[in-house]
Design a protein around this motif. Structure first.
Motif, PDB file in Angstrom:
ATOM      1  N   LYS A 285       5.936  -6.337   8.668  1.00 12.76           N
ATOM      2  CA  LYS A 285       5.012  -5.289   8.179  1.00 12.76           C
ATOM      3  C   LYS A 285       6.154  -3.857   8.195  1.00 12.76           C
ATOM      4  CE  LYS A 285       0.775  -2.878   8.501  1.00 12.76           C
ATOM      5  NZ  LYS A 285      -0.372  -2.864   9.350  1.00 12.76           N
ATOM      6  N   LEU A 286       6.455  -3.942   6.883  1.00 14.89           N
ATOM      7  CA  LEU A 286       7.309  -2.292   6.910  1.00 14.89           C
ATOM      8  C   LEU A 286       6.651  -1.272   6.526  1.00 14.89           C
ATOM      9  CD1 LEU A 286       9.838  -4.112   4.562  1.00 14.89           C
ATOM     10  CD2 LEU A 286       9.963  -4.301   6.904  1.00 14.89           C
ATOM     11  N   ILE A 287       6.727  -0.149   7.541  1.00 15.38           N
ATOM     12  CA  ILE A 287       6.129   1.075   7.115  1.00 15.38           C
ATOM     13  C   ILE A 287       7.495   2.190   6.760  1.00 15.38           C
ATOM     14  CG2 ILE A 287       4.842   2.961   8.156  1.00 15.38           C
ATOM     15  CD1 ILE A 287       3.981   0.618  10.146  1.00 15.38           C
ATOM     16  N   ALA A 288       7.301   2.524   5.583  1.00 12.04           N
ATOM     17  CA  ALA A 288       8.520   3.293   5.246  1.00 12.04           C
ATOM     18  C   ALA A 288       8.116   4.614   4.863  1.00 12.04           C
ATOM     19  CB  ALA A 288       9.174   2.838   3.787  1.00 12.04           C
ATOM     20  N   VAL A 289       8.622   5.743   5.531  1.00  9.35           N
ATOM     21  CA  VAL A 289       8.235   7.129   5.458  1.00  9.35           C
ATOM     22  C   VAL A 289       9.248   7.848   4.561  1.00  9.35           C
ATOM     23  CG1 VAL A 289       7.687   9.196   6.755  1.00  9.35           C
ATOM     24  CG2 VAL A 289       7.260   6.919   7.698  1.00  9.35           C
ATOM     25  N   GLU A 290       8.662   8.473   3.685  1.00 13.46           N
ATOM     26  CA  GLU A 290       9.667   9.544   2.705  1.00 13.46           C
ATOM     27  C   GLU A 290       9.604  10.811   3.554  1.00 13.46           C
ATOM     28  OE1 GLU A 290      12.022   9.354  -0.099  1.00 13.46           O
ATOM     29  OE2 GLU A 290      10.484   7.964  -0.771  1.00 13.46           O
ATOM     30  N   LEU A 291      10.699  11.131   3.809  1.00 14.47           N
ATOM     31  CA  LEU A 291      11.082  12.333   4.467  1.00 14.47           C
ATOM     32  C   LEU A 291      10.952  13.831   3.706  1.00 14.47           C
ATOM     33  CD1 LEU A 291      14.361  11.507   6.501  1.00 14.47           C
ATOM     34  CD2 LEU A 291      11.885  11.266   7.271  1.00 14.47           C
ATOM     35  N   GLN A 292      10.460  14.743   4.282  1.00 14.24           N
ATOM     36  CA  GLN A 292      10.077  15.853   3.640  1.00 14.24           C
ATOM     37  C   GLN A 292      11.215  16.252   2.733  1.00 14.24           C
ATOM     38  OE1 GLN A 292       9.302  19.244   6.062  1.00 14.24           O
ATOM     39  NE2 GLN A 292       8.459  20.468   4.312  1.00 14.24           N
ATOM     40  N   ALA A 293      10.935  16.769   1.500  1.00 11.61           N
ATOM     41  CA  ALA A 293      11.950  17.341   0.483  1.00 11.61           C
ATOM     42  C   ALA A 293      13.025  16.289   0.061  1.00 11.61           C
ATOM     43  CB  ALA A 293      12.632  18.542   0.946  1.00 11.61           C
TER      44      ALA A 293
ATOM     45  N   LYS B  73       0.688  -1.063  -0.195  1.00 12.19           N
ATOM     46  CA  LYS B  73      -0.039   0.112  -0.207  1.00 12.19           C
ATOM     47  C   LYS B  73       0.992   1.203   0.062  1.00 12.19           C
ATOM     48  CE  LYS B  73      -3.267   2.739   2.884  1.00 12.19           C
ATOM     49  NZ  LYS B  73      -4.073   2.881   3.903  1.00 12.19           N
ATOM     50  N   SER B  74       0.466   2.155  -0.590  1.00 14.53           N
ATOM     51  CA  SER B  74       1.261   3.423  -0.745  1.00 14.53           C
ATOM     52  C   SER B  74      -0.113   4.710  -0.660  1.00 14.53           C
ATOM     53  CB  SER B  74       2.161   3.625  -1.688  1.00 14.53           C
ATOM     54  OG  SER B  74       1.434   3.839  -2.919  1.00 14.53           O
ATOM     55  N   ASP B  75       0.389   5.585  -0.234  1.00 13.80           N
ATOM     56  CA  ASP B  75      -0.539   6.703  -0.019  1.00 13.80           C
ATOM     57  C   ASP B  75       0.185   8.006   0.596  1.00 13.80           C
ATOM     58  OD1 ASP B  75      -2.809   8.162   0.095  1.00 13.80           O
ATOM     59  OD2 ASP B  75      -3.883   6.894   1.181  1.00 13.80           O
ATOM     60  N   TYR B  76      -0.569   9.214   0.914  1.00 12.83           N
ATOM     61  CA  TYR B  76      -0.187  10.195   1.443  1.00 12.83           C
ATOM     62  C   TYR B  76      -0.786  10.654   2.826  1.00 12.83           C
ATOM     63  CZ  TYR B  76       2.284  11.469  -2.790  1.00 12.83           C
ATOM     64  OH  TYR B  76       3.300  11.436  -3.785  1.00 12.83           O
ATOM     65  N   SER B  77      -0.197  11.166   3.861  1.00 14.09           N
ATOM     66  CA  SER B  77      -0.995  11.523   4.821  1.00 14.09           C
ATOM     67  C   SER B  77      -0.573  12.718   5.429  1.00 14.09           C
ATOM     68  CB  SER B  77      -0.599  10.319   6.178  1.00 14.09           C
ATOM     69  OG  SER B  77      -1.348  10.690   7.330  1.00 14.09           O
TER      70      SER B  77
ATOM     71  N   TYR C  37       4.066   7.681   2.241  1.00 11.89           N
ATOM     72  CA  TYR C  37       4.424   6.442   2.847  1.00 11.89           C
ATOM     73  C   TYR C  37       4.142   5.235   2.160  1.00 11.89           C
ATOM     74  CZ  TYR C  37      -0.405   5.748   4.299  1.00 11.89           C
ATOM     75  OH  TYR C  37      -1.707   5.538   4.227  1.00 11.89           O
ATOM     76  N   GLU C  38       4.797   3.990   2.513  1.00  8.64           N
ATOM     77  CA  GLU C  38       4.634   2.864   1.845  1.00  8.64           C
ATOM     78  C   GLU C  38       4.607   1.694   2.996  1.00  8.64           C
ATOM     79  OE1 GLU C  38       7.523   1.656  -0.805  1.00  8.64           O
ATOM     80  OE2 GLU C  38       7.290   3.340  -2.288  1.00  8.64           O
ATOM     81  N   ILE C  39       3.610   0.842   2.772  1.00  9.06           N
ATOM     82  CA  ILE C  39       3.572  -0.336   3.757  1.00  9.06           C
ATOM     83  C   ILE C  39       3.507  -1.693   2.983  1.00  9.06           C
ATOM     84  CG2 ILE C  39       2.042  -1.487   5.302  1.00  9.06           C
ATOM     85  CD1 ILE C  39       0.784   1.073   6.005  1.00  9.06           C
ATOM     86  N   ASN C  40       4.441  -2.515   3.121  1.00 11.73           N
ATOM     87  CA  ASN C  40       4.755  -3.558   2.653  1.00 11.73           C
ATOM     88  C   ASN C  40       4.702  -4.949   3.571  1.00 11.73           C
ATOM     89  OD1 ASN C  40       5.958  -3.283  -0.219  1.00 11.73           O
ATOM     90  ND2 ASN C  40       6.812  -1.527   1.126  1.00 11.73           N
ATOM     91  N   GLY C  41       4.369  -6.019   3.128  1.00  9.02           N
ATOM     92  CA  GLY C  41       4.272  -7.052   3.840  1.00  9.02           C
ATOM     93  C   GLY C  41       3.122  -7.273   5.213  1.00  9.02           C
ATOM     94  N   GLU C  42       3.286  -8.199   5.984  1.00  7.80           N
ATOM     95  CA  GLU C  42       2.504  -8.430   7.169  1.00  7.80           C
ATOM     96  C   GLU C  42       3.404  -9.031   8.218  1.00  7.80           C
ATOM     97  OE1 GLU C  42      -0.719 -11.001   6.063  1.00  7.80           O
ATOM     98  OE2 GLU C  42      -1.269 -10.073   4.367  1.00  7.80           O
ATOM     99  N   GLY C  43       2.761  -8.741   9.554  1.00  7.04           N
ATOM    100  CA  GLY C  43       3.377  -9.335  10.798  1.00  7.04           C
ATOM    101  C   GLY C  43       3.801  -8.016  11.713  1.00  7.04           C
TER     102      GLY C  43
END
Length: 61
Positions: free
Chosen positions: A52-60, A4-8, A17-23
């Protein structure tokens, strides 16, 4: 494997951000001048098999 990828909105900023996998969750934060893909692109598929990976793209970046 789920993906899953989206903006918050965080404090008025639109953050990607992106979310990959489970657990059990594991948060991935890349270094300065980098991105999710340049820092973690090669290991995301491997780690997502177990966590379950939660990856955040830092600003700029």
């Amino acid at each position: 494997m789920t993906f899953k990828s989206d903006y918050s909105y965080v404090n008025g900023l639109k953050m990607y951000y992106e979310i990959n996998g489970e657990g059990k969750p594991l948060v991935l934060i890349h270094g300065g001048g980098s991105t999710i893909q340049t820092t973690f692109g090669r290991i995301i598929p491997l780690l997502a098999q177990y966590r379950k990976l939660i990856a955040v793209e830092l600003q700029a970046h």
